[in-house]
Design a protein around this motif. Structure first.
Motif, PDB file in Angstrom:
ATOM      1  N   VAL A 190       0.294  -1.503   0.207  1.00 44.97           N
ATOM      2  CA  VAL A 190      -0.231  -0.207  -0.221  1.00 44.97           C
ATOM      3  C   VAL A 190       0.926   0.743  -0.041  1.00 44.97           C
ATOM      4  O   VAL A 190       0.743   2.148  -0.473  1.00 44.97           O
ATOM      5  CB  VAL A 190      -1.140   0.018   1.040  1.00 44.97           C
ATOM      6  N   ARG A 191       2.352   1.526   0.247  1.00 41.73           N
ATOM      7  CA  ARG A 191       3.119   1.826   0.449  1.00 41.73           C
ATOM      8  C   ARG A 191       3.914   2.210  -0.817  1.00 41.73           C
ATOM      9  O   ARG A 191       3.273   3.581  -1.473  1.00 41.73           O
ATOM     10  CB  ARG A 191       3.822   2.242   2.115  1.00 41.73           C
ATOM     11  N   SER A 192       3.705   1.144  -1.150  1.00 41.89           N
ATOM     12  CA  SER A 192       3.854   1.234  -2.434  1.00 41.89           C
ATOM     13  C   SER A 192       3.634   2.639  -3.697  1.00 41.89           C
ATOM     14  O   SER A 192       3.715   3.251  -4.348  1.00 41.89           O
ATOM     15  CB  SER A 192       4.755   0.655  -3.392  1.00 41.89           C
ATOM     16  N   ALA A 193       2.457   2.385  -3.315  1.00 41.61           N
ATOM     17  CA  ALA A 193       1.228   2.247  -4.638  1.00 41.61           C
ATOM     18  C   ALA A 193       0.528   4.059  -4.153  1.00 41.61           C
ATOM     19  O   ALA A 193       0.507   4.847  -5.394  1.00 41.61           O
ATOM     20  CB  ALA A 193      -0.430   1.250  -3.749  1.00 41.61           C
ATOM     21  N   PHE A 194       0.413   3.923  -2.667  1.00 37.76           N
ATOM     22  CA  PHE A 194       0.706   5.474  -2.796  1.00 37.76           C
ATOM     23  C   PHE A 194       1.589   6.707  -3.159  1.00 37.76           C
ATOM     24  O   PHE A 194       1.518   7.324  -3.731  1.00 37.76           O
ATOM     25  CB  PHE A 194       0.470   5.265  -0.871  1.00 37.76           C
ATOM     26  N   ALA A 195       2.707   6.074  -2.768  1.00 35.89           N
ATOM     27  CA  ALA A 195       3.707   6.823  -3.437  1.00 35.89           C
ATOM     28  C   ALA A 195       4.182   7.269  -4.639  1.00 35.89           C
ATOM     29  O   ALA A 195       4.227   8.019  -5.483  1.00 35.89           O
ATOM     30  CB  ALA A 195       5.384   6.088  -2.805  1.00 35.89           C
ATOM     31  N   ALA A 196       3.381   5.559  -5.870  1.00 35.42           N
ATOM     32  CA  ALA A 196       3.001   5.898  -7.095  1.00 35.42           C
ATOM     33  C   ALA A 196       2.397   6.736  -7.346  1.00 35.42           C
ATOM     34  O   ALA A 196       1.903   7.353  -8.894  1.00 35.42           O
ATOM     35  CB  ALA A 196       3.131   4.430  -7.581  1.00 35.42           C
ATOM     36  N   ASN A 197       1.299   6.964  -6.929  1.00 35.63           N
ATOM     37  CA  ASN A 197       0.229   8.118  -6.994  1.00 35.63           C
ATOM     38  C   ASN A 197       0.593   9.402  -7.071  1.00 35.63           C
ATOM     39  O   ASN A 197       0.171   9.847  -7.767  1.00 35.63           O
ATOM     40  CB  ASN A 197      -0.629   8.020  -5.786  1.00 35.63           C
ATOM     41  N   PHE A 198       1.601   9.627  -6.353  1.00 30.36           N
ATOM     42  CA  PHE A 198       2.707  11.306  -6.443  1.00 30.36           C
ATOM     43  C   PHE A 198       3.524  11.111  -7.470  1.00 30.36           C
ATOM     44  O   PHE A 198       3.442  12.140  -8.092  1.00 30.36           O
ATOM     45  CB  PHE A 198       3.023  11.440  -5.081  1.00 30.36           C
ATOM     46  N   ALA A 199       3.987   9.670  -7.759  1.00 30.47           N
ATOM     47  CA  ALA A 199       4.770   9.666  -8.859  1.00 30.47           C
ATOM     48  C   ALA A 199       4.278   9.464 -10.877  1.00 30.47           C
ATOM     49  O   ALA A 199       4.811  10.391 -11.005  1.00 30.47           O
ATOM     50  CB  ALA A 199       6.416   8.859  -9.061  1.00 30.47           C
ATOM     51  N   GLY A 200       3.369   9.205  -9.814  1.00 29.35           N
ATOM     52  CA  GLY A 200       2.983   8.879 -11.644  1.00 29.35           C
ATOM     53  C   GLY A 200       1.616   8.790 -11.995  1.00 29.35           C
ATOM     54  O   GLY A 200       1.178   9.568 -13.182  1.00 29.35           O
ATOM     55  N   ALA A 201       0.665   8.990 -11.637  1.00 28.20           N
ATOM     56  CA  ALA A 201      -0.835   9.734 -11.080  1.00 28.20           C
ATOM     57  C   ALA A 201      -1.356  10.980 -10.934  1.00 28.20           C
ATOM     58  O   ALA A 201      -2.181  11.933 -10.882  1.00 28.20           O
ATOM     59  CB  ALA A 201      -1.534   9.064 -10.223  1.00 28.20           C
ATOM     60  N   GLY A 202       0.417  11.557 -10.603  1.00 32.38           N
ATOM     61  CA  GLY A 202       0.346  13.478  -9.932  1.00 32.38           C
ATOM     62  C   GLY A 202      -0.763  13.769  -8.853  1.00 32.38           C
ATOM     63  O   GLY A 202      -1.096  15.299  -9.076  1.00 32.38           O
ATOM     64  N   ASP A 203      -0.909  13.124  -8.175  1.00 34.59           N
ATOM     65  CA  ASP A 203      -0.979  13.314  -7.143  1.00 34.59           C
ATOM     66  C   ASP A 203      -0.563  14.188  -6.473  1.00 34.59           C
ATOM     67  O   ASP A 203       0.283  14.624  -6.368  1.00 34.59           O
ATOM     68  CB  ASP A 203      -1.098  12.341  -5.519  1.00 34.59           C
ATOM     69  N   VAL A 204      -1.488  15.759  -5.640  1.00 36.16           N
ATOM     70  CA  VAL A 204      -0.252  16.288  -5.126  1.00 36.16           C
ATOM     71  C   VAL A 204      -0.697  16.440  -3.616  1.00 36.16           C
ATOM     72  O   VAL A 204       0.379  16.788  -2.754  1.00 36.16           O
ATOM     73  CB  VAL A 204      -1.053  18.194  -5.352  1.00 36.16           C
ATOM     74  N   GLY A 205      -1.380  16.728  -3.571  1.00 30.47           N
ATOM     75  CA  GLY A 205      -1.566  16.137  -1.416  1.00 30.47           C
ATOM     76  C   GLY A 205      -2.828  15.379  -1.340  1.00 30.47           C
ATOM     77  O   GLY A 205      -3.349  15.567  -1.848  1.00 30.47           O
ATOM     78  N   ALA A 206      -2.650  14.101  -0.794  1.00 25.97           N
ATOM     79  CA  ALA A 206      -3.380  13.312   0.159  1.00 25.97           C
ATOM     80  C   ALA A 206      -3.323  11.956   1.092  1.00 25.97           C
ATOM     81  O   ALA A 206      -1.894  12.439   1.470  1.00 25.97           O
ATOM     82  CB  ALA A 206      -3.548  12.323  -1.683  1.00 25.97           C
ATOM     83  N   SER A 207      -4.564  11.727   1.649  1.00 25.63           N
ATOM     84  CA  SER A 207      -3.883  10.807   2.424  1.00 25.63           C
ATOM     85  C   SER A 207      -4.797   9.312   2.782  1.00 25.63           C
ATOM     86  O   SER A 207      -6.235   9.070   1.007  1.00 25.63           O
ATOM     87  CB  SER A 207      -4.552  11.287   4.158  1.00 25.63           C
ATOM     88  N   PHE A 208      -4.218   8.493   3.221  1.00 20.64           N
ATOM     89  CA  PHE A 208      -5.094   7.386   2.945  1.00 20.64           C
ATOM     90  C   PHE A 208      -4.659   6.103   4.389  1.00 20.64           C
ATOM     91  O   PHE A 208      -3.754   6.558   4.796  1.00 20.64           O
ATOM     92  CB  PHE A 208      -4.314   5.677   1.635  1.00 20.64           C
ATOM     93  N   CYS A 209      -6.077   5.846   4.838  1.00 28.07           N
ATOM     94  CA  CYS A 209      -5.950   5.134   6.484  1.00 28.07           C
ATOM     95  C   CYS A 209      -7.508   3.570   5.550  1.00 28.07           C
ATOM     96  O   CYS A 209      -7.881   3.576   4.862  1.00 28.07           O
ATOM     97  CB  CYS A 209      -6.674   5.965   7.109  1.00 28.07           C
ATOM     98  N   ALA A 210      -6.353   2.810   6.190  1.00 31.45           N
ATOM     99  CA  ALA A 210      -7.068   1.367   6.172  1.00 31.45           C
ATOM    100  C   ALA A 210      -7.473   0.339   8.000  1.00 31.45           C
ATOM    101  O   ALA A 210      -6.695   1.642   8.740  1.00 31.45           O
ATOM    102  CB  ALA A 210      -7.200   0.293   5.681  1.00 31.45           C
ATOM    103  N   ALA A 244      -9.926   4.013   2.743  1.00 33.95           N
ATOM    104  CA  ALA A 244     -10.503   5.339   2.685  1.00 33.95           C
ATOM    105  C   ALA A 244      -9.423   6.141   1.813  1.00 33.95           C
ATOM    106  O   ALA A 244      -8.527   6.618   2.187  1.00 33.95           O
ATOM    107  CB  ALA A 244     -11.160   6.120   3.951  1.00 33.95           C
ATOM    108  N   TYR A 245      -9.988   7.228   0.656  1.00 34.71           N
ATOM    109  CA  TYR A 245      -8.907   8.492   0.787  1.00 34.71           C
ATOM    110  C   TYR A 245      -9.069   9.525   0.115  1.00 34.71           C
ATOM    111  O   TYR A 245     -10.386   9.662  -0.491  1.00 34.71           O
ATOM    112  CB  TYR A 245      -8.521   7.755  -0.408  1.00 34.71           C
ATOM    113  N   ALA A 246      -8.826  10.222   1.149  1.00 38.82           N
ATOM    114  CA  ALA A 246      -8.943  11.966   0.793  1.00 38.82           C
ATOM    115  C   ALA A 246      -7.746  12.871   0.268  1.00 38.82           C
ATOM    116  O   ALA A 246      -6.442  12.330   0.356  1.00 38.82           O
ATOM    117  CB  ALA A 246      -9.527  12.415   1.553  1.00 38.82           C
ATOM    118  N   MET A 247      -7.649  13.216  -0.963  1.00 39.23           N
ATOM    119  CA  MET A 247      -7.038  14.190  -1.695  1.00 39.23           C
ATOM    120  C   MET A 247      -7.516  15.857  -2.142  1.00 39.23           C
ATOM    121  O   MET A 247      -8.232  15.700  -2.179  1.00 39.23           O
ATOM    122  CB  MET A 247      -6.619  13.298  -2.647  1.00 39.23           C
TER     123      MET A 247
END
Length: 377
Positions: A14-34, A347-350
Protein backbone atom coordinates in the motif's frame (compact mmCIF):
# COMPACT_ATOMS: atom_id res chain seq x y z
CA UNK A 1 8.32 12.40 -2.18
CA UNK A 2 8.37 11.74 1.57
CA UNK A 3 5.54 9.49 2.74
CA UNK A 4 4.44 10.05 6.34
CA UNK A 5 2.59 7.73 8.69
CA UNK A 6 2.72 4.01 9.30
CA UNK A 7 1.83 0.74 7.62
CA UNK A 8 1.40 -2.69 9.17
CA UNK A 9 4.06 -4.88 7.46
CA UNK A 10 1.34 -7.06 5.92
CA UNK A 11 0.33 -4.10 3.77
CA UNK A 12 3.70 -2.78 2.61
CA UNK A 13 2.42 -2.77 -0.98
CA UNK A 14 0.00 0.00 0.00
CA UNK A 15 2.86 2.38 0.78
CA UNK A 16 4.32 1.67 -2.68
CA UNK A 17 0.95 2.25 -4.34
CA UNK A 18 0.50 5.50 -2.40
CA UNK A 19 3.92 6.73 -3.49
CA UNK A 20 3.13 5.76 -7.08
CA UNK A 21 0.08 8.00 -7.02
CA UNK A 22 2.39 10.97 -6.55
CA UNK A 23 5.04 9.77 -8.98
CA UNK A 24 2.78 8.66 -11.80
CA UNK A 25 -0.80 9.78 -11.16
CA UNK A 26 -0.05 13.37 -10.28
CA UNK A 27 -1.30 13.48 -6.71
CA UNK A 28 -0.47 16.79 -4.99
CA UNK A 29 -1.62 16.15 -1.43
CA UNK A 30 -3.44 13.09 -0.16
CA UNK A 31 -4.13 10.70 2.69
CA UNK A 32 -5.05 7.02 2.85
CA UNK A 33 -6.18 5.00 5.84
CA UNK A 34 -7.36 1.43 6.35
CA UNK A 35 -8.82 -0.38 9.33
CA UNK A 36 -9.02 -4.08 10.09
CA UNK A 37 -11.34 -5.34 12.83
CA UNK A 38 -11.94 -1.73 13.82
CA UNK A 39 -8.26 -0.87 14.32
CA UNK A 40 -6.09 1.30 12.07
CA UNK A 41 -3.53 -0.76 10.14
CA UNK A 42 -2.52 1.81 7.49
CA UNK A 43 -2.36 5.58 8.00
CA UNK A 44 -0.50 7.55 5.34
CA UNK A 45 -0.28 11.17 4.17
CA UNK A 46 2.02 13.12 1.88
CA UNK A 47 2.41 16.11 -0.39
CA UNK A 48 1.18 19.66 -0.03
CA UNK A 49 -2.15 20.98 1.18
CA UNK A 50 -1.89 24.20 -0.85
CA UNK A 51 -0.21 23.97 -4.25
CA UNK A 52 0.21 27.75 -4.45
CA UNK A 53 1.99 28.23 -1.13
CA UNK A 54 3.59 24.80 -0.75
CA UNK A 55 2.04 24.37 2.69
CA UNK A 56 2.63 20.71 3.59
CA UNK A 57 -0.11 18.15 4.06
CA UNK A 58 0.15 17.37 7.78
CA UNK A 59 -1.19 14.56 9.90
CA UNK A 60 -4.21 16.68 10.84
CA UNK A 61 -4.86 18.26 7.43
CA UNK A 62 -8.51 17.97 6.42
CA UNK A 63 -10.20 18.54 3.06
CA UNK A 64 -13.67 18.79 1.56
CA UNK A 65 -14.50 15.25 0.41
CA UNK A 66 -17.68 16.13 -1.46
CA UNK A 67 -20.05 13.14 -1.71
CA UNK A 68 -18.05 10.86 0.54
CA UNK A 69 -19.95 12.97 3.09
CA UNK A 70 -23.07 11.02 2.12
CA UNK A 71 -21.77 7.98 3.99
CA UNK A 72 -21.78 10.04 7.19
CA UNK A 73 -25.30 11.22 6.47
CA UNK A 74 -26.34 7.61 5.90
CA UNK A 75 -24.75 6.42 9.15
CA UNK A 76 -26.61 9.10 11.08
CA UNK A 77 -29.91 7.86 9.66
CA UNK A 78 -28.93 4.24 10.30
CA UNK A 79 -28.21 5.17 13.92
CA UNK A 80 -31.69 6.63 14.38
CA UNK A 81 -33.20 3.54 12.77
CA UNK A 82 -31.13 1.31 15.04
CA UNK A 83 -32.63 3.13 18.01
CA UNK A 84 -36.15 2.68 16.70
CA UNK A 85 -36.64 6.40 16.08
CA UNK A 86 -36.71 6.10 12.26
CA UNK A 87 -38.47 3.54 10.06
CA UNK A 88 -37.12 3.52 6.51
CA UNK A 89 -40.33 1.93 5.19
CA UNK A 90 -42.55 4.75 6.43
CA UNK A 91 -43.55 7.71 4.25
CA UNK A 92 -41.29 10.73 4.57
CA UNK A 93 -44.44 12.77 5.23
CA UNK A 94 -44.98 10.91 8.51
CA UNK A 95 -41.97 12.80 9.82
CA UNK A 96 -42.14 15.86 7.54
CA UNK A 97 -45.81 16.54 6.68
CA UNK A 98 -45.12 19.29 4.13
CA UNK A 99 -43.23 16.76 2.00
CA UNK A 100 -46.50 15.11 0.91
CA UNK A 101 -47.14 17.93 -1.60
CA UNK A 102 -47.19 17.34 -5.35
CA UNK A 103 -47.72 13.61 -5.34
CA UNK A 104 -45.07 12.63 -2.78
CA UNK A 105 -47.32 11.32 0.00
CA UNK A 106 -46.19 7.73 -0.57
CA UNK A 107 -42.46 8.42 -0.98
CA UNK A 108 -40.69 6.59 1.82
CA UNK A 109 -37.44 7.29 3.63
CA UNK A 110 -35.67 4.34 1.98
CA UNK A 111 -36.20 6.03 -1.37
CA UNK A 112 -34.41 9.12 -0.10
CA UNK A 113 -31.54 6.91 1.08
CA UNK A 114 -31.33 5.07 -2.26
CA UNK A 115 -31.50 7.99 -4.71
CA UNK A 116 -34.85 6.83 -6.07
CA UNK A 117 -37.24 9.54 -4.83
CA UNK A 118 -37.20 11.45 -8.12
CA UNK A 119 -35.74 14.58 -6.49
CA UNK A 120 -32.25 14.49 -8.00
CA UNK A 121 -32.13 18.26 -8.47
CA UNK A 122 -34.15 21.45 -8.17
CA UNK A 123 -36.89 22.48 -10.60
CA UNK A 124 -36.78 26.12 -9.54
CA UNK A 125 -33.68 28.19 -10.15
CA UNK A 126 -31.34 27.92 -7.14
CA UNK A 127 -28.22 29.99 -6.44
CA UNK A 128 -25.12 28.89 -4.57
CA UNK A 129 -26.15 31.16 -1.71
CA UNK A 130 -29.48 29.34 -1.46
CA UNK A 131 -27.56 26.19 -0.52
CA UNK A 132 -26.66 27.91 2.75
CA UNK A 133 -30.34 28.50 3.59
CA UNK A 134 -31.58 25.20 5.01
CA UNK A 135 -35.21 26.24 5.38
CA UNK A 136 -35.42 27.60 1.84
CA UNK A 137 -33.89 24.52 0.22
CA UNK A 138 -35.91 22.00 2.19
CA UNK A 139 -39.04 24.04 1.55
CA UNK A 140 -38.40 23.91 -2.20
CA UNK A 141 -37.86 20.15 -2.10
CA UNK A 142 -41.00 19.60 -0.02
CA UNK A 143 -43.09 21.51 -2.55
CA UNK A 144 -41.50 20.03 -5.67
CA UNK A 145 -42.97 17.30 -7.85
CA UNK A 146 -40.63 14.38 -8.62
CA UNK A 147 -38.81 14.22 -11.96
CA UNK A 148 -39.87 10.56 -12.32
CA UNK A 149 -42.15 8.16 -10.48
CA UNK A 150 -40.47 7.53 -7.11
CA UNK A 151 -39.21 4.01 -6.57
CA UNK A 152 -39.13 3.07 -10.26
CA UNK A 153 -35.54 4.04 -11.15
CA UNK A 154 -32.34 5.29 -9.51
CA UNK A 155 -31.07 8.80 -10.17
CA UNK A 156 -28.21 10.21 -8.15
CA UNK A 157 -29.41 12.90 -5.73
CA UNK A 158 -26.02 14.64 -5.80
CA UNK A 159 -26.78 17.68 -3.65
CA UNK A 160 -30.38 17.13 -2.60
CA UNK A 161 -30.00 13.85 -0.70
CA UNK A 162 -28.35 15.47 2.29
CA UNK A 163 -31.11 18.03 2.70
CA UNK A 164 -33.80 15.38 2.31
CA UNK A 165 -32.36 12.89 4.80
CA UNK A 166 -31.13 15.73 7.00
CA UNK A 167 -34.59 17.24 7.31
CA UNK A 168 -36.03 13.88 8.34
CA UNK A 169 -33.30 13.66 10.98
CA UNK A 170 -34.07 17.20 12.14
CA UNK A 171 -37.80 16.50 12.39
CA UNK A 172 -37.12 13.43 14.53
CA UNK A 173 -34.39 14.80 16.81
CA UNK A 174 -34.91 18.56 16.77
CA UNK A 175 -31.22 18.95 15.87
CA UNK A 176 -29.41 19.38 12.56
CA UNK A 177 -27.81 16.36 10.93
CA UNK A 178 -24.35 17.86 11.46
CA UNK A 179 -25.07 18.22 15.16
CA UNK A 180 -26.40 14.68 15.56
CA UNK A 181 -23.46 13.29 13.61
CA UNK A 182 -20.95 15.23 15.69
CA UNK A 183 -22.40 14.45 19.11
CA UNK A 184 -23.50 10.86 18.54
CA UNK A 185 -20.84 9.51 16.17
CA UNK A 186 -17.77 11.68 15.52
CA UNK A 187 -17.13 12.90 19.07
CA UNK A 188 -17.45 9.49 20.77
CA UNK A 189 -15.01 8.06 18.20
CA UNK A 190 -12.62 11.03 18.35
CA UNK A 191 -13.06 11.36 14.57
CA UNK A 192 -11.97 14.62 12.96
CA UNK A 193 -14.82 14.81 10.46
CA UNK A 194 -17.20 17.77 10.24
CA UNK A 195 -20.50 18.49 8.52
CA UNK A 196 -20.44 22.21 9.18
CA UNK A 197 -16.82 23.19 9.86
CA UNK A 198 -16.07 25.71 12.64
CA UNK A 199 -14.03 28.72 11.50
CA UNK A 200 -11.39 27.76 14.06
CA UNK A 201 -10.42 24.82 11.82
CA UNK A 202 -9.99 26.72 8.54
CA UNK A 203 -6.19 26.78 8.74
CA UNK A 204 -6.11 22.99 8.49
CA UNK A 205 -8.15 22.75 5.28
CA UNK A 206 -6.35 21.66 2.12
CA UNK A 207 -7.17 23.67 -1.00
CA UNK A 208 -8.98 21.70 -3.69
CA UNK A 209 -7.56 21.86 -7.22
CA UNK A 210 -10.46 21.71 -9.73
CA UNK A 211 -10.53 19.07 -12.46
CA UNK A 212 -8.99 19.98 -15.83
CA UNK A 213 -11.13 22.11 -18.15
CA UNK A 214 -13.83 20.06 -19.81
CA UNK A 215 -13.66 17.31 -17.18
CA UNK A 216 -15.89 18.82 -14.49
CA UNK A 217 -19.11 17.33 -13.23
CA UNK A 218 -21.17 19.48 -15.60
CA UNK A 219 -19.26 17.99 -18.54
CA UNK A 220 -19.95 14.36 -17.61
CA UNK A 221 -23.10 13.84 -19.61
CA UNK A 222 -25.62 15.48 -21.88
CA UNK A 223 -28.47 14.00 -19.85
CA UNK A 224 -30.93 16.74 -18.77
CA UNK A 225 -31.09 15.44 -15.19
CA UNK A 226 -27.29 15.49 -14.99
CA UNK A 227 -27.28 19.12 -16.06
CA UNK A 228 -29.90 20.01 -13.46
CA UNK A 229 -27.86 18.32 -10.73
CA UNK A 230 -24.55 19.88 -11.80
CA UNK A 231 -25.55 23.38 -12.91
CA UNK A 232 -28.51 24.41 -10.72
CA UNK A 233 -26.56 25.74 -8.93
CA UNK A 234 -23.18 25.20 -10.57
CA UNK A 235 -20.91 22.81 -8.68
CA UNK A 236 -17.76 24.93 -8.40
CA UNK A 237 -14.77 23.56 -6.43
CA UNK A 238 -13.53 27.13 -5.87
CA UNK A 239 -16.58 27.69 -3.66
CA UNK A 240 -15.10 25.19 -1.18
CA UNK A 241 -12.48 27.80 -0.29
CA UNK A 242 -15.11 30.11 1.22
CA UNK A 243 -16.17 30.33 4.83
CA UNK A 244 -19.81 30.20 3.75
CA UNK A 245 -19.37 26.77 2.15
CA UNK A 246 -17.26 25.35 4.94
CA UNK A 247 -19.52 26.55 7.72
CA UNK A 248 -22.82 25.46 6.18
CA UNK A 249 -24.39 22.04 6.56
CA UNK A 250 -24.72 20.41 3.15
CA UNK A 251 -24.79 16.76 4.26
CA UNK A 252 -24.43 15.38 0.74
CA UNK A 253 -21.37 17.38 -0.22
CA UNK A 254 -19.47 19.59 2.22
CA UNK A 255 -18.04 17.24 4.83
CA UNK A 256 -14.46 17.98 5.86
CA UNK A 257 -12.12 15.28 7.07
CA UNK A 258 -9.18 13.15 6.02
CA UNK A 259 -8.73 9.48 5.23
CA UNK A 260 -8.18 8.66 8.90
CA UNK A 261 -11.39 10.27 10.12
CA UNK A 262 -13.41 8.79 7.26
CA UNK A 263 -12.03 5.32 7.95
CA UNK A 264 -12.52 5.53 11.71
CA UNK A 265 -16.19 6.47 11.30
CA UNK A 266 -16.93 4.09 8.44
CA UNK A 267 -15.25 1.16 10.15
CA UNK A 268 -18.46 1.08 12.20
CA UNK A 269 -20.04 -0.45 9.08
CA UNK A 270 -17.26 -2.93 8.40
CA UNK A 271 -16.76 -3.91 12.02
CA UNK A 272 -20.26 -4.57 13.29
CA UNK A 273 -21.00 -1.16 14.77
CA UNK A 274 -17.74 -0.84 16.75
CA UNK A 275 -14.73 1.37 16.00
CA UNK A 276 -11.69 2.01 18.19
CA UNK A 277 -13.33 -0.15 20.83
CA UNK A 278 -16.44 2.05 20.98
CA UNK A 279 -19.84 0.66 20.04
CA UNK A 280 -22.14 3.15 18.31
CA UNK A 281 -24.63 0.86 16.51
CA UNK A 282 -25.66 -2.76 16.72
CA UNK A 283 -24.25 -5.13 14.12
CA UNK A 284 -27.74 -5.68 12.69
CA UNK A 285 -28.19 -1.92 12.52
CA UNK A 286 -25.08 -1.27 10.43
CA UNK A 287 -25.67 -4.28 8.18
CA UNK A 288 -28.84 -2.57 7.01
CA UNK A 289 -26.55 -0.50 4.76
CA UNK A 290 -26.40 -3.63 2.56
CA UNK A 291 -30.19 -3.93 2.19
CA UNK A 292 -30.78 -3.83 -1.54
CA UNK A 293 -33.17 -1.09 -2.64
CA UNK A 294 -32.88 -0.49 -6.38
CA UNK A 295 -30.64 -1.07 -9.39
CA UNK A 296 -30.38 -0.11 -13.04
CA UNK A 297 -29.04 2.64 -15.24
CA UNK A 298 -28.73 5.72 -13.05
CA UNK A 299 -30.70 8.54 -14.69
CA UNK A 300 -28.17 11.13 -13.55
CA UNK A 301 -24.83 9.31 -13.59
CA UNK A 302 -25.55 7.34 -16.74
CA UNK A 303 -24.02 4.12 -15.46
CA UNK A 304 -25.24 0.87 -13.87
CA UNK A 305 -25.74 1.11 -10.13
CA UNK A 306 -27.03 -0.94 -7.20
CA UNK A 307 -28.08 1.05 -4.16
CA UNK A 308 -28.61 -0.05 -0.58
CA UNK A 309 -29.56 2.21 2.31
CA UNK A 310 -27.24 5.15 1.71
CA UNK A 311 -24.42 3.22 0.02
CA UNK A 312 -23.52 1.76 -3.36
CA UNK A 313 -23.49 -2.03 -3.42
CA UNK A 314 -21.45 -4.64 -5.26
CA UNK A 315 -22.67 -5.34 -8.77
CA UNK A 316 -22.80 -1.77 -10.04
CA UNK A 317 -20.04 0.17 -11.77
CA UNK A 318 -17.38 -0.38 -9.09
CA UNK A 319 -15.87 -3.88 -8.96
CA UNK A 320 -15.95 -5.24 -5.41
CA UNK A 321 -14.72 -8.64 -4.21
CA UNK A 322 -17.88 -9.85 -2.49
CA UNK A 323 -21.53 -9.03 -1.85
CA UNK A 324 -20.79 -7.83 1.68
CA UNK A 325 -19.17 -4.61 0.44
CA UNK A 326 -20.57 -1.11 0.24
CA UNK A 327 -18.99 2.15 -0.81
CA UNK A 328 -19.34 5.72 -1.93
CA UNK A 329 -17.05 8.27 -3.53
CA UNK A 330 -16.84 12.02 -3.79
CA UNK A 331 -16.50 14.39 -6.71
CA UNK A 332 -12.83 14.58 -7.62
CA UNK A 333 -11.73 11.18 -6.38
CA UNK A 334 -12.23 10.64 -2.64
CA UNK A 335 -13.52 7.17 -1.80
CA UNK A 336 -14.49 4.90 1.06
CA UNK A 337 -15.06 1.15 0.80
CA UNK A 338 -16.41 -1.05 3.58
CA UNK A 339 -15.81 -4.80 3.26
CA UNK A 340 -17.96 -6.42 5.94
CA UNK A 341 -16.70 -9.89 5.10
CA UNK A 342 -13.07 -8.91 5.68
CA UNK A 343 -14.08 -6.43 8.44
CA UNK A 344 -11.98 -3.76 6.79
CA UNK A 345 -12.47 -0.16 5.64
CA UNK A 346 -10.36 1.78 3.12
CA UNK A 347 -10.54 5.57 2.77
CA UNK A 348 -8.77 7.98 0.44
CA UNK A 349 -8.91 11.79 0.41
CA UNK A 350 -6.96 14.20 -1.77
CA UNK A 351 -6.87 17.78 -3.02
CA UNK A 352 -6.14 17.29 -6.74
CA UNK A 353 -9.50 16.55 -8.31
CA UNK A 354 -10.23 14.33 -11.29
CA UNK A 355 -13.44 14.49 -13.31
CA UNK A 356 -15.11 11.65 -11.43
CA UNK A 357 -17.93 11.20 -8.95
CA UNK A 358 -17.17 7.60 -7.98
CA UNK A 359 -13.43 7.44 -7.34
CA UNK A 360 -10.58 6.80 -9.81
CA UNK A 361 -7.49 4.63 -10.15
CA UNK A 362 -5.63 6.49 -7.43
CA UNK A 363 -8.07 5.15 -4.84
CA UNK A 364 -8.65 1.82 -6.59
CA UNK A 365 -4.93 1.01 -6.72
CA UNK A 366 -4.73 1.48 -2.97
CA UNK A 367 -7.80 -0.67 -2.39
CA UNK A 368 -6.37 -3.43 -4.60
CA UNK A 369 -3.10 -3.36 -2.65
CA UNK A 370 -5.06 -3.66 0.60
CA UNK A 371 -7.11 -6.62 -0.60
CA UNK A 372 -3.93 -8.35 -1.74
CA UNK A 373 -2.49 -7.87 1.74
CA UNK A 374 -5.65 -9.30 3.29
CA UNK A 375 -5.55 -12.43 1.14
CA UNK A 376 -4.45 -15.58 3.01
CA UNK A 377 -1.08 -17.09 2.23
Amino acid sequence: MQIHGHVDPRYDAVRSAFAANFAGAGDVGASFCATKDGEIVVDLWAGVADAETGKPWERDTIVNVYSTTKTMCALTALLLADRGELDFSRPVADYWPEFAANGKAAVNVAQLMSHSAGLSGFKERVTKDDLYDWDKVTGLLAAQAPFWEPGTAPGYHGITQGYLVGEVVRRITGATLGTVFRTEIAAPLGADFHVGLPASEDDRVAVLIPPPAGQGIADMSDRPLTAKMATNPAVNPLETRTRAWRGAEIPAANGHGNARSVAVVQSLVANGGVSNGTRILSEAGVRRALEFQIEGDDRVLGMPVRYGLGFGLAGGQLPLPNADCCYWGGYGGSLVINDLQARTTFAYAMNKMAGTTTGDMRAFSLAIAMWQGLAPG
